[in-house]
Design a protein around this motif. Structure first.
Motif: not given
Length: 126
Positions: A33-34, A36-37, A40-41
Motif C-alpha cells: 500500500c505504501k 502504491n501511494q 502515485n505521488k
C-alpha cells in the motif's frame, strides 16, 4: 547463534511459525500500500514536472515568435518611414526646383530687359 545462521537462509515467510504468519501478510500488505501511494505521488510529481516543462517550452516558443514578428513589423515600419521621408524630400526638392526655375525665369526676363535698355542707349549714343 545457530538459529540466527539458519534464519539467514530462510525465506521471509518461513521465519514466522504458522499461527503468526498473518503478521507477515499484514506487513506485506502495508508495504505494498505504501509503495502504491509512493508510486502515485511520484507519478503525479512527474506529471506536474512534465506539465511545467511543456508550459515553459510553450511560453518560450510564443515569446520567440512574438519577438520575430515584432522585429519584422519594426523593419516593415522602418521601410515605410524611409519611403515617407524620401517622398517628402522629393516633394521639397520639386518645390525648390520650381521656385528656382521661377526665379531664373524672372532673372532672365530682367536681364533681357536690361540688355534691351543697353542696346537702346547704345543706339542713342551712336
Amino acid at each position: 547463534s545457530k538459529s540466527f545462521f539458519q534464519v539467514q537462509f530462510l525465506r521471509p515467510r518461513e521465519i514466522f511459525p504458522p499461527p503468526f504468519r498473518w503478521f507477515y501478510y499484514f506487513a506485506l500488505f502495508m508495504r505494498s500500500c505504501k509503495a502504491n501511494q509512493l508510486n502515485n505521488k511520484m507519478q503525479s510529481l512527474n506529471k506536474s514536472e512534465k506539465y511545467f516543462e511543456l508550459m515553459m517550452k510553450l511560453v518560450k516558443t510564443k515569446l520567440q515568435i512574438d519577438l520575430q514578428k515584432s522585429s519584422q513589423d519594426d523593419f516593415a515600419d522602418l521601410l515605410k518611414d524611409i519611403k515617407n521621408i524620401i517622398i517628402d524630400k522629393e516633394g521639397n526638392m520639386k518645390g525648390n526646383q520650381e521656385n528656382l526655375i521661377d526665379e531664373m525665369k524672372h532673372k532672365n526676363v530682367t536681364l533681357n530687359e536690361e540688355i534691351l535698355d543697353l542696346k537702346r542707349k547704345l543706339k542713342a549714343y551712336t
